[in-house]
Motif scaffolding. Structure first.
Motif, PDB file in Angstrom:
ATOM      1  N   PHE B 144       0.848  -1.194   0.000  1.00 47.92           N
ATOM      2  CA  PHE B 144       0.000   0.000   0.000  1.00 47.92           C
ATOM      3  C   PHE B 144       0.884   1.244   0.000  1.00 47.92           C
ATOM      4  N   GLY B 145       0.279   2.367  -0.373  1.00 47.73           N
ATOM      5  CA  GLY B 145       0.976   3.654  -0.313  1.00 47.73           C
ATOM      6  C   GLY B 145       1.405   4.125  -1.690  1.00 47.73           C
ATOM      7  N   ASP B 146       1.509   5.445  -1.846  1.00 49.19           N
ATOM      8  CA  ASP B 146       1.855   6.033  -3.136  1.00 49.19           C
ATOM      9  C   ASP B 146       3.332   6.360  -3.244  1.00 49.19           C
ATOM     10  N   ASP B 147       4.011   6.351  -2.090  1.00 46.45           N
ATOM     11  CA  ASP B 147       5.392   6.811  -2.050  1.00 46.45           C
ATOM     12  C   ASP B 147       6.308   5.594  -2.171  1.00 46.45           C
ATOM     13  N   LEU B 148       6.801   5.348  -3.380  1.00 46.70           N
ATOM     14  CA  LEU B 148       7.556   4.119  -3.633  1.00 46.70           C
ATOM     15  C   LEU B 148       8.739   3.924  -2.690  1.00 46.70           C
ATOM     16  N   PRO B 149       9.628   4.931  -2.558  1.00 51.46           N
ATOM     17  CA  PRO B 149      10.763   4.697  -1.653  1.00 51.46           C
ATOM     18  C   PRO B 149      10.314   4.336  -0.236  1.00 51.46           C
ATOM     19  N   LYS B 150       9.207   4.937   0.202  1.00 54.76           N
ATOM     20  CA  LYS B 150       8.725   4.640   1.548  1.00 54.76           C
ATOM     21  C   LYS B 150       8.168   3.214   1.638  1.00 54.76           C
ATOM     22  N   ARG B 151       7.618   2.763   0.542  1.00 53.11           N
ATOM     23  CA  ARG B 151       7.036   1.415   0.550  1.00 53.11           C
ATOM     24  C   ARG B 151       8.090   0.314   0.617  1.00 53.11           C
ATOM     25  N   ILE B 152       9.257   0.604   0.056  1.00 53.87           N
ATOM     26  CA  ILE B 152      10.285  -0.443  -0.032  1.00 53.87           C
ATOM     27  C   ILE B 152      11.012  -0.593   1.300  1.00 53.87           C
ATOM     28  N   LEU B 363      -1.591  -4.039  10.663  1.00 55.32           N
ATOM     29  CA  LEU B 363      -2.442  -4.948  11.428  1.00 55.32           C
ATOM     30  C   LEU B 363      -3.614  -5.440  10.592  1.00 55.32           C
ATOM     31  N   VAL B 364      -4.063  -6.656  10.887  1.00 55.18           N
ATOM     32  CA  VAL B 364      -5.248  -7.194  10.229  1.00 55.18           C
ATOM     33  C   VAL B 364      -6.255  -7.604  11.293  1.00 55.18           C
ATOM     34  N   LEU B 365      -7.494  -7.176  11.078  1.00 63.55           N
ATOM     35  CA  LEU B 365      -8.566  -7.504  12.015  1.00 63.55           C
ATOM     36  C   LEU B 365      -9.530  -8.472  11.340  1.00 63.55           C
ATOM     37  N   PHE B 366      -9.674  -9.657  11.934  1.00 68.33           N
ATOM     38  CA  PHE B 366     -10.555 -10.694  11.391  1.00 68.33           C
ATOM     39  C   PHE B 366     -11.817 -10.809  12.235  1.00 68.33           C
ATOM     40  N   ASP B 367     -12.909 -11.304  11.588  1.00 68.84           N
ATOM     41  CA  ASP B 367     -14.153 -11.487  12.328  1.00 68.84           C
ATOM     42  C   ASP B 367     -14.229 -12.860  13.001  1.00 68.84           C
ATOM     43  N   GLY B 368     -13.186 -13.667  12.850  1.00 71.58           N
ATOM     44  CA  GLY B 368     -13.129 -14.988  13.480  1.00 71.58           C
ATOM     45  C   GLY B 368     -11.680 -15.419  13.512  1.00 71.58           C
ATOM     46  N   PRO B 369     -11.439 -16.684  13.856  1.00 69.85           N
ATOM     47  CA  PRO B 369     -10.046 -17.147  13.883  1.00 69.85           C
ATOM     48  C   PRO B 369      -9.364 -16.902  12.533  1.00 69.85           C
ATOM     49  N   TRP B 370      -8.136 -16.407  12.568  1.00 66.97           N
ATOM     50  CA  TRP B 370      -7.456 -15.998  11.327  1.00 66.97           C
ATOM     51  C   TRP B 370      -7.276 -17.161  10.361  1.00 66.97           C
ATOM     52  N   TYR B 371      -7.294 -18.391  10.888  1.00 66.37           N
ATOM     53  CA  TYR B 371      -6.975 -19.541  10.041  1.00 66.37           C
ATOM     54  C   TYR B 371      -8.211 -20.221   9.452  1.00 66.37           C
ATOM     55  N   GLU B 372      -9.414 -19.828   9.857  1.00 68.55           N
ATOM     56  CA  GLU B 372     -10.596 -20.515   9.344  1.00 68.55           C
ATOM     57  C   GLU B 372     -10.981 -19.992   7.954  1.00 68.55           C
ATOM     58  N   PRO B 373     -11.315 -20.911   7.026  1.00 62.01           N
ATOM     59  CA  PRO B 373     -11.686 -20.469   5.675  1.00 62.01           C
ATOM     60  C   PRO B 373     -12.835 -19.473   5.672  1.00 62.01           C
ATOM     61  N   ARG B 374     -13.749 -19.624   6.625  1.00 59.62           N
ATOM     62  CA  ARG B 374     -14.944 -18.776   6.593  1.00 59.62           C
ATOM     63  C   ARG B 374     -14.735 -17.414   7.238  1.00 59.62           C
ATOM     64  N   SER B 375     -13.625 -17.197   7.889  1.00 55.65           N
ATOM     65  CA  SER B 375     -13.379 -15.886   8.512  1.00 55.65           C
ATOM     66  C   SER B 375     -13.090 -14.846   7.440  1.00 55.65           C
ATOM     67  N   ARG B 376     -13.440 -13.613   7.751  1.00 57.28           N
ATOM     68  CA  ARG B 376     -13.216 -12.527   6.793  1.00 57.28           C
ATOM     69  C   ARG B 376     -12.341 -11.442   7.393  1.00 57.28           C
ATOM     70  N   VAL B 377     -11.576 -10.802   6.526  1.00 57.89           N
ATOM     71  CA  VAL B 377     -10.815  -9.626   6.933  1.00 57.89           C
ATOM     72  C   VAL B 377     -11.800  -8.479   7.089  1.00 57.89           C
ATOM     73  N   GLU B 378     -11.807  -7.871   8.274  1.00 57.22           N
ATOM     74  CA  GLU B 378     -12.720  -6.743   8.529  1.00 57.22           C
ATOM     75  C   GLU B 378     -12.025  -5.404   8.319  1.00 57.22           C
ATOM     76  N   MET B 379     -10.792  -5.320   8.821  1.00 59.77           N
ATOM     77  CA  MET B 379     -10.043  -4.069   8.689  1.00 59.77           C
ATOM     78  C   MET B 379      -8.565  -4.376   8.452  1.00 59.77           C
ATOM     79  N   VAL B 380      -7.922  -3.489   7.707  1.00 63.04           N
ATOM     80  CA  VAL B 380      -6.476  -3.579   7.543  1.00 63.04           C
ATOM     81  C   VAL B 380      -5.879  -2.204   7.843  1.00 63.04           C
ATOM     82  N   PHE B 381      -4.891  -2.194   8.714  1.00 64.69           N
ATOM     83  CA  PHE B 381      -4.144  -0.978   9.011  1.00 64.69           C
ATOM     84  C   PHE B 381      -2.748  -1.114   8.417  1.00 64.69           C
ATOM     85  N   GLY B 382      -2.286  -0.036   7.775  1.00 71.55           N
ATOM     86  CA  GLY B 382      -0.928  -0.018   7.256  1.00 71.55           C
ATOM     87  C   GLY B 382      -0.243   1.243   7.721  1.00 71.55           C
TER      88      GLY B 382
END
Lengths: 418, 396
Positions: B144-152, B363-382
């Motif tokens: 994520f991010g627009d600033d290439l040097p910062k991303r690397i 960070l990644v916020l899941f609505d259930g256990p991170w490893y279950e197929p049925r869980s979904r990503v709710e929020m992502v912080f970068g």
């Protein structure tokens, strides 16, 4: 003579159910009705004899303690080309081959030149809880041939067969185009596919008329098979992923008046109202396979971006659906998931709007109904075949394993490893 | 007074980076220790300022209630090819091309960056393909991010070796040829380095040796500044790589590692890492291979997962770890294989890979256990910024 009969007796006990089995104390998920906590399922003479919370265990039954386990019907994988040698998947010479029968290429006996004599056990499918599957030629032909519904374990090939032929299997879109282009033959375009199919069906209509008028006219196996489609003795299963191809399938089915099932159906949700109003079921594949990238789907050009919510959208519109693996047995780069992962692949859809009950129904009773075999399989109901699986945890959890598989009341697979 | 819009935007970005955010109530899987139930994470200036069950929420902080949710570090994919066109990944005729850099083919408009981020993968190691025996240098880059040097995070994202490619009609056509060719190139690199050293130690008299970008790049590998990421499937080829490592002393991570489990102790003994779960669990991949990650972990090998995206969709990286769990890998180890282990292997664990004070707030916020197929990503912080909010996206 004595020796011979003893051998026969041993083999027979291993193959057909002789002793009742009671799966006792588990969470029973009959699919046809609500979950039964602390339930019992009785398997007797190859059939389900009883399902419920208060069920008497027959005298002499083998009682299996299922406390903490989940007991449900064996899974039904509604689309595979398993058991085909790679060079038997498609008849390359011609795109219109209704006379072919999948059962005549189906090899459940293992690799040529090895293996022991004994009952048939398709272990890879059984390990994933699949006890029944549809087998069809792959998708390189517009009319591939006649598919069959078979079990994944049984005494012999004949006992595996549940329905044969079960459908006329067709494909529209990129795969038959690509195959034709490789061999410099028709159809090179979608227009040619539709026209060739129409012309063939018209020919079949004429053939039925001619045969009715003149019963001694020469027989044509392909025309006879298409006659069964036109008389609605068999449904037509058309693999169509793009909206264009799904629309063509709907048009042609209406024009010739045959029962239609859409296979693949990646873009089916776009036409969900139409599919619902025509009562056309969809066997979804690949749209919910986490292990398949767009890159590896052979008819990539046909695919809209993978949409895991397809199943939920179709269900909400009232379309009858099933979720299938579309497995093919050609090595580690098979383009679709494996039967072994069917339950976990489908579990993904539970994160995209389906309930757990929906997911389980789309893997059992729904495909059995779509394929016309629900009188025998698909749910835990008295009188149905005793095809039952026992899981050690909730069916949709990645941590759960299929521990035991019964087909016709016989335990045909159990998990070997810890 | 009119303030230029650019200034306003910059100010807004600065404000959001400086803002303090508190995420409270979730079970936090830090990857650096046991899960913390009902924990609070404090984010300030893009970094994790505090994490714990009793972390105090500063006044004025934006508070996100995450009761019942699960939070993991932003996931890291150690092997992918996103951000470049498929036709730019391999220069097959070259066979050995260490001078090639994925940086020079990078496409920031590739939709796959966004897909990866929305799937909870906030950093990837993306690099050239496996069409040559050495195909060039990968990048460790945020998704994520627009600033290439910062991303690397680092341009030294690994030198890609591949033990697969052979050429039916030219050298090298056999596993023996591939090994000999690589060995010869490494020897030439040593000689190249020696010639420069000799010139420098001779007070740089006379003309310097001719520069060669390939040897220069490979010299970094031999000097330990760059690591090797080696595509390898067969146990035989794993042993060849271990032999080369013994001879030339480089930092080695095996990739795909299909049969690595068959020689696990040999790998562990040398401190070599393994990136596992080849092509996801497919038909034809045997139960033995699926148990491979657990066998390697038990032998003491540091393991990480990969999607090989676009081969698998990046959002299913977590399921590669989940399948390894199914075959015996403990949950904590499975999580590390998509977070901290990967950061350590990629030499960026000072910045990312775990939820610890001072690290980047990915960070990644899941609505259930991170490893279950049925869980979904709710929020992502970068870098502390809320990049993805499923509720908001679905309302659109």
């Amino acid at each position: 003579m004595k020796l011979l009969s003893a051998t026969w007796f041993l083999a027979a006990t291993a193959l057909a159910q002789t002793r009742p089995v009671a799966l006792q104390g588990g969470t029973v998920l009959p699919v046809s009705g609500p979950a039964i906590p602390n339930g019992t399922v009785i398997l007797r003479d190859g059939k389900i004899a009883a399902v419920g919370a208060q069920v008497a265990v027959p005298a002499g039954a083998l009682v299996i303690d299922c406390r903490g386990k989940y007991v449900m019907p064996g899974l039904v994988d509604a689309m595979t080309s398993l058991g085909f040698a790679a060079n038997d998947l498609n008849e390359p010479s011609n795109s219109l081959t209704p006379e072919l029968r999948a059962i005549e290429a189906f090899n459940p006996f293992g690799t040529m030149g090895s293996g022991k004599y004994g009952p048939i056990r398709l272990t890879e499918s059984l390990s994933g809880g699949v006890t029944t599957m549809y087998i069809a030629p792959a998708d390189n032909s517009v009319i591939g041939g006649q598919g069959a519904v078979v079990k994944t374990a049984g005494e012999n090939l004949e006992s595996l067969i549940v329905r044969e032929p079960a459908a006329m299997d067709l494909a529209l879109g990129d795969p038959p185009k690509k195959a034709a282009n490789q061999r410099q033959r028709d159809p090179a375009t979608r227009m040619a596919q539709a026209a060739m199919l129409r012309q063939m069906l018209i020919k079949a209509q004429e053939y039925q008329r001619n045969r009715a008028a003149n019963p001694t006219a020469p027989r044509d196996l392909g025309m006879e098979a298409l006659g069964r489609l036109l008389r609605k003795e068999l449904p037509g299963r058309v693999q169509a992923n793009s909206a264009t191809d799904i629309r063509s399938a709907l048009n042609i089915a209406q024009e010739f008046g045959f029962d239609l099932i859409i296979d693949g159906g990646a873009a089916a949700w776009e036409l969900r109202s139409l599919l619902a109003s025509r009562n056309v079921p969809v066997v979804l594949g690949q749209v919910s396979h986490p292990w398949v990238s767009n890159e590896e789907i052979p008819d990539k050009a046909d695919y809209p971006p993978v949409d895991e919510a397809s199943a939920a959208k179709l269900k909400a519109a009232g379309v009858k659906i099933a979720i299938a693996s579309f497995s093919r047995s050609f090595g580690s780069l098979a383009p679709a998931g494996s039967s072994k992962w069917l339950l976990l692949d489908a579990a993904v859809a539970a994160g995209y709007g389906l309930s757990e009950e929906d997911v389980l129904r789309f893997l059992t009773l729904a495909p059995a109904e779509i394929m016309g075999v629900a009188n025998r399989i698909g749910s835990l109901e008295t009188g149905k075949d005793a095809d039952v699986i026992v899981l050690d945890g909730p069916p949709l959890s990645v941590k759960s394993w299929v521990e035991r598989v019964f087909v016709g009341g016989v335990e045909v697979h159990s998990r070997q490893r810890p | 007074m009119r303030i230029p819009i650019v200034v306003l935007l910059a100010a807004a970005a600065w404000a959001s980076a400086q803002e303090t955010t508190a995420i409270r109530g979730a079970t936090v899987h830090t990857a650096a220790g046991p899960p913390i139930p009902n924990a609070t994470i404090i984010i300030r200036a893009g970094k994790i300022a505090a994490v714990g069950a009793g972390a105090a929420i500063p006044q004025g902080a934006r508070v996100i209630d995450a009761q019942g949710k699960h939070i993991t570090p932003g996931m890291i994919d150690e092997h992918s090819h996103i951000g470049a066109k498929a036709t730019d990944l391999n220069d097959r005729p070259m066979i050995i091309g260490p001078q090639h850099r994925i940086l020079d083919a990078l496409d920031l408009n590739d939709e796959q960056w966004k897909e990866a981020m929305r799937g909870g993968v906030t950093t990837v190691i993306t690099g050239p393909g496996s069409g040559e025996n050495v195909s060039g240098q990968a990048l460790v880059i945020k998704t994520f991010g627009d600033d290439l040097p910062k991303r690397i995070l680092t341009e030294r994202g690994g030198m890609k070796f591949a033990m697969g490619p052979k050429f039916p009609d030219r050298y090298p056509a056999t596993a023996m040829g591939v090994a000999a060719n690589l060995r010869q190139y490494l020897i030439k690199t040593q000689e190249y380095t020696a010639s420069w050293k000799k010139w420098e130690e001779g007070d740089k008299k006379g003309n310097p040796p001719a520069r060669d970008l390939g040897y220069e790049a490979m010299a970094e590998v031999l000097a330990g500044k760059q690591r090797v990421r080696a595509h390898v499937h067969s146990a035989t080829d794993v042993m060849t790589l271990l032999r080369l490592k013994d001879e030339f002393g480089f930092d080695l991570t095996l990739h795909h590692s299909t049969e690595a489990y068959k020689v696990a102790p040999e790998i562990a003994k040398r401190g070599v890492n393994a990136v596992v779960m080849p092509l996801g669990p497919r038909i034809g991949i045997s139960e033995d291979v699926l148990e491979g990650p657990t066998v390697l972990w038990k032998a003491g090998v540091r393991i990480a997962m990969h999607t090989d995206a676009p081969v698998l969709q990046q959002k299913w990286l977590r399921l590669c770890a989940a399948i390894a769990m199914r075959y015996g890998l403990p949950e904590a180890e499975a999580l590390k294989a998509v977070t901290l282990n990967t950061a350590q292997i990629a030499r960026v664990a000072d910045r990312i890979g775990s939820i610890e004070t001072g690290k980047d707030a990915d960070l990644v916020l899941f609505d259930g256990p991170w490893y279950e197929p049925r869980s979904r990503v709710e929020m992502v912080f970068g870098d502390g910024v809320l990049l993805y909010d499923r509720q908001k996206e679905e309302k659109k």
